[in-house]
Scaffold this motif. Structure first.
Motif, PDB file in Angstrom:
ATOM      1  N   ASN A  13      17.228  46.966   9.909  1.00 62.16           N
ATOM      2  CA  ASN A  13      18.656  46.689  10.075  1.00 62.16           C
ATOM      3  C   ASN A  13      18.978  45.224   9.792  1.00 62.16           C
ATOM      4  O   ASN A  13      19.947  44.679  10.302  1.00 62.16           O
ATOM      5  CB  ASN A  13      19.111  47.066  11.484  1.00 62.16           C
ATOM      6  CG  ASN A  13      19.146  48.568  11.690  1.00 62.16           C
ATOM      7  OD1 ASN A  13      18.165  49.156  12.130  1.00 62.16           O
ATOM      8  ND2 ASN A  13      20.249  49.198  11.362  1.00 62.16           N
ATOM      9  N   ASN A  14      18.141  44.626   8.969  1.00 60.04           N
ATOM     10  CA  ASN A  14      18.342  43.218   8.623  1.00 60.04           C
ATOM     11  C   ASN A  14      19.382  43.100   7.523  1.00 60.04           C
ATOM     12  O   ASN A  14      19.079  43.268   6.343  1.00 60.04           O
ATOM     13  CB  ASN A  14      17.021  42.585   8.174  1.00 60.04           C
ATOM     14  CG  ASN A  14      17.198  41.154   7.712  1.00 60.04           C
ATOM     15  OD1 ASN A  14      18.156  40.476   8.114  1.00 60.04           O
ATOM     16  ND2 ASN A  14      16.296  40.689   6.868  1.00 60.04           N
ATOM     17  N   THR A  15      20.617  42.827   7.918  1.00 60.52           N
ATOM     18  CA  THR A  15      21.690  42.701   6.924  1.00 60.52           C
ATOM     19  C   THR A  15      22.022  41.247   6.604  1.00 60.52           C
ATOM     20  O   THR A  15      22.972  40.979   5.887  1.00 60.52           O
ATOM     21  CB  THR A  15      22.963  43.391   7.433  1.00 60.52           C
ATOM     22  OG1 THR A  15      23.382  42.778   8.657  1.00 60.52           O
ATOM     23  CG2 THR A  15      22.715  44.873   7.675  1.00 60.52           C
ATOM     24  N   LYS A  16      21.212  40.331   7.139  1.00 63.30           N
ATOM     25  CA  LYS A  16      21.484  38.907   6.874  1.00 63.30           C
ATOM     26  C   LYS A  16      20.996  38.512   5.482  1.00 63.30           C
ATOM     27  O   LYS A  16      19.889  38.880   5.067  1.00 63.30           O
ATOM     28  CB  LYS A  16      20.787  38.039   7.935  1.00 63.30           C
ATOM     29  CG  LYS A  16      21.380  38.190   9.318  1.00 63.30           C
ATOM     30  CD  LYS A  16      20.691  37.246  10.295  1.00 63.30           C
ATOM     31  CE  LYS A  16      21.324  37.374  11.688  1.00 63.30           C
ATOM     32  NZ  LYS A  16      20.684  36.463  12.673  1.00 63.30           N
ATOM     33  N   LYS A  17      21.828  37.796   4.787  1.00 63.46           N
ATOM     34  CA  LYS A  17      21.440  37.313   3.472  1.00 63.46           C
ATOM     35  C   LYS A  17      20.394  36.213   3.620  1.00 63.46           C
ATOM     36  O   LYS A  17      20.500  35.373   4.519  1.00 63.46           O
ATOM     37  CB  LYS A  17      22.656  36.766   2.729  1.00 63.46           C
ATOM     38  CG  LYS A  17      23.738  37.787   2.463  1.00 63.46           C
ATOM     39  CD  LYS A  17      24.925  37.176   1.759  1.00 63.46           C
ATOM     40  CE  LYS A  17      26.017  38.212   1.537  1.00 63.46           C
ATOM     41  NZ  LYS A  17      27.204  37.644   0.868  1.00 63.46           N
ATOM     42  N   PRO A  18      19.364  36.220   2.772  1.00 63.01           N
ATOM     43  CA  PRO A  18      18.349  35.165   2.869  1.00 63.01           C
ATOM     44  C   PRO A  18      18.960  33.800   2.568  1.00 63.01           C
ATOM     45  O   PRO A  18      19.906  33.681   1.785  1.00 63.01           O
ATOM     46  CB  PRO A  18      17.327  35.566   1.806  1.00 63.01           C
ATOM     47  CG  PRO A  18      18.072  36.450   0.863  1.00 63.01           C
ATOM     48  CD  PRO A  18      19.091  37.153   1.687  1.00 63.01           C
ATOM     49  N   ALA A  19      18.438  32.787   3.230  1.00 61.65           N
ATOM     50  CA  ALA A  19      18.929  31.429   3.006  1.00 61.65           C
ATOM     51  C   ALA A  19      18.663  30.998   1.574  1.00 61.65           C
ATOM     52  O   ALA A  19      17.641  31.328   0.981  1.00 61.65           O
ATOM     53  CB  ALA A  19      18.262  30.467   3.983  1.00 61.65           C
ATOM     54  N   LYS A  20      19.596  30.275   1.002  1.00 58.89           N
ATOM     55  CA  LYS A  20      19.439  29.786  -0.361  1.00 58.89           C
ATOM     56  C   LYS A  20      18.358  28.711  -0.412  1.00 58.89           C
ATOM     57  O   LYS A  20      18.280  27.853   0.465  1.00 58.89           O
ATOM     58  CB  LYS A  20      20.754  29.230  -0.881  1.00 58.89           C
ATOM     59  CG  LYS A  20      21.839  30.271  -1.100  1.00 58.89           C
ATOM     60  CD  LYS A  20      23.091  29.644  -1.695  1.00 58.89           C
ATOM     61  CE  LYS A  20      24.160  30.704  -1.945  1.00 58.89           C
ATOM     62  NZ  LYS A  20      25.394  30.093  -2.518  1.00 58.89           N
ATOM     63  N   LYS A  21      17.552  28.787  -1.472  1.00 54.49           N
ATOM     64  CA  LYS A  21      16.517  27.779  -1.648  1.00 54.49           C
ATOM     65  C   LYS A  21      17.146  26.454  -2.052  1.00 54.49           C
ATOM     66  O   LYS A  21      18.026  26.404  -2.893  1.00 54.49           O
ATOM     67  CB  LYS A  21      15.510  28.243  -2.708  1.00 54.49           C
ATOM     68  CG  LYS A  21      14.722  29.480  -2.309  1.00 54.49           C
ATOM     69  CD  LYS A  21      13.743  29.871  -3.397  1.00 54.49           C
ATOM     70  CE  LYS A  21      12.957  31.118  -2.992  1.00 54.49           C
ATOM     71  NZ  LYS A  21      12.005  31.522  -4.060  1.00 54.49           N
TER      72      LYS A  21
END
Length: 341
Positions: A332-340
């Motif tokens: 249920n991980n709907t968080k967008k990955p942090a931008k590099k």
């Protein structure tokens, strides 16, 4: 060099990504192949359609292939943004296409299989955003499928020509207004409505009014997110589900069932889920097999994410849904990955 490597990686994923297949055994659907096309930006078709596929394969015997929007670099399921659906050639052997797309611009080599399917008059079930399933440049090879196509040869595209409606607008506010769906009394004996009752969905409404066909249900927006919420007195009921047919290039007429709902949370309502399963049977001309007590129980864990723009679960590949017991969604991980940086 980096660009070349990314291109090669994309092509490799394009070529090798395997579709998700649930093989049915015995049941009224034995020998029938359903292809589910799941790729929208908001309503979590990538969660609702594999759940429906499992129900129809496990309980009713259909072979069900589920196709997703795939990031060509990672091979992961992405909600609506890539216009890339590996495995779409499964439509070549499909007996039914269940379409839940939004604003897609598939490459011509993929789109050709969809075009071929419609040209032979294959039956279609269209859900929610399928009315505006395609948005393509005017010079694209299959531009006529766009929801806003202006040409006289295929006015307003796939939604208008096949489903009976293109994009019109919302009729109820998501997340603050849910929807109660009522059977049209004169249509109560229709096979699709056998055993269907107490239909309530969590999505807000869409404007209905199909071009033609047989309207089965009417949707009433509610001021609240529970089945007993009061009706919105400013919004009288609008059509929500209907049947019709379209005439293909080959001259054959294909059966169509359209629903303006179908989100990941909508299908947790038993009445609505039964309505969809019955609609699938009907489009396949299996109405004699529709029983009021058809088994529509979920197969495997079903804890859907709340729908929202871009709120798809991250890091999931189609193979993570293989078999009948893996949870949908796989996380249920709907968080967008942090931008590099």
């Amino acid at each position: 060099m980096k660009h070349i490597l990314l291109t090669l990686l994309s092509l490799a994923t394009f070529a090798t990504a395997a579709p998700l297949v649930y093989e049915g055994t015995d049941g009224p659907g034995k020998g029938k192949h359903i292809v589910f096309m799941a790729d929208d930006h908001e309503y979590r078709s990538e969660e609702s359609l594999p759940q429906l596929a499992r129900i129809l394969a496990k309980h009713q015997g259909f072979k069900c292939t589920v196709l997703f929007g795939i990031d060509p670099e990672s091979g992961e399921i992405v909600g609506g943004d890539k216009s890339n659906m590996p495995g779409i050639e499964a439509l070549d052997t499909a007996d039914l296409a269940v379409v839940f797309l939004r604003f897609q611009n598939f490459p011509a080599e993929q789109m050709k299989h969809f075009d071929d399917y419609l040209n032979r008059g294959g039956p279609v079930v269209g859900l929610r955003t399928a009315t505006h399933g395609f948005k393509m440049p005017k010079d694209a090879p299959f531009a006529k499928y766009s929801y806003d196509y202006k040409g006289t040869d295929y006015v307003l595209g796939f939604g208008h020509q096949v489903l009976g409606q293109t994009w019109v607008g919302h009729y109820g506010k998501n997340h603050s207004q849910s929807t109660r769906i009522a059977i049209v009394p004169e249509k109560a004996a229709h096979p699709i409505l056998r055993g269907v009752k107490d239909i309530w969905v969590q999505a807000g409404g869409y404007v209905g009014k199909p071009t033609d066909g047989e309207i089965l249900t009417m949707a009433q927006p509610l001021n609240g997110m529970t089945p007993d919420s009061p009706a919105d007195a400013t919004k009288p009921p609008m059509p929500s589900e209907w049947t019709r047919s379209y005439k293909s290039a080959s001259g054959k007429e294909g059966r169509v069932f359209t629903s303006l709902y179908g989100t990941s949370e909508d299908i947790t309502n038993e009445g609505y889920r039964r309505l969809l399963v019955n609609g699938i049977f009907w489009t396949l001309e299996l109405e004699d097999a529709i029983k009021p007590d058809l088994n529509i129980t979920f197969v495997g864990a079903a804890k859907p994410n709340t729908f929202g723009g871009g709120a798809y679960a991250r890091g999931i590949k189609p193979e993570m849904y293989a078999g009948f017991e893996s949870p949908i969604p796989a996380n249920n991980n709907t968080k967008k990955p942090a931008k590099k940086k």
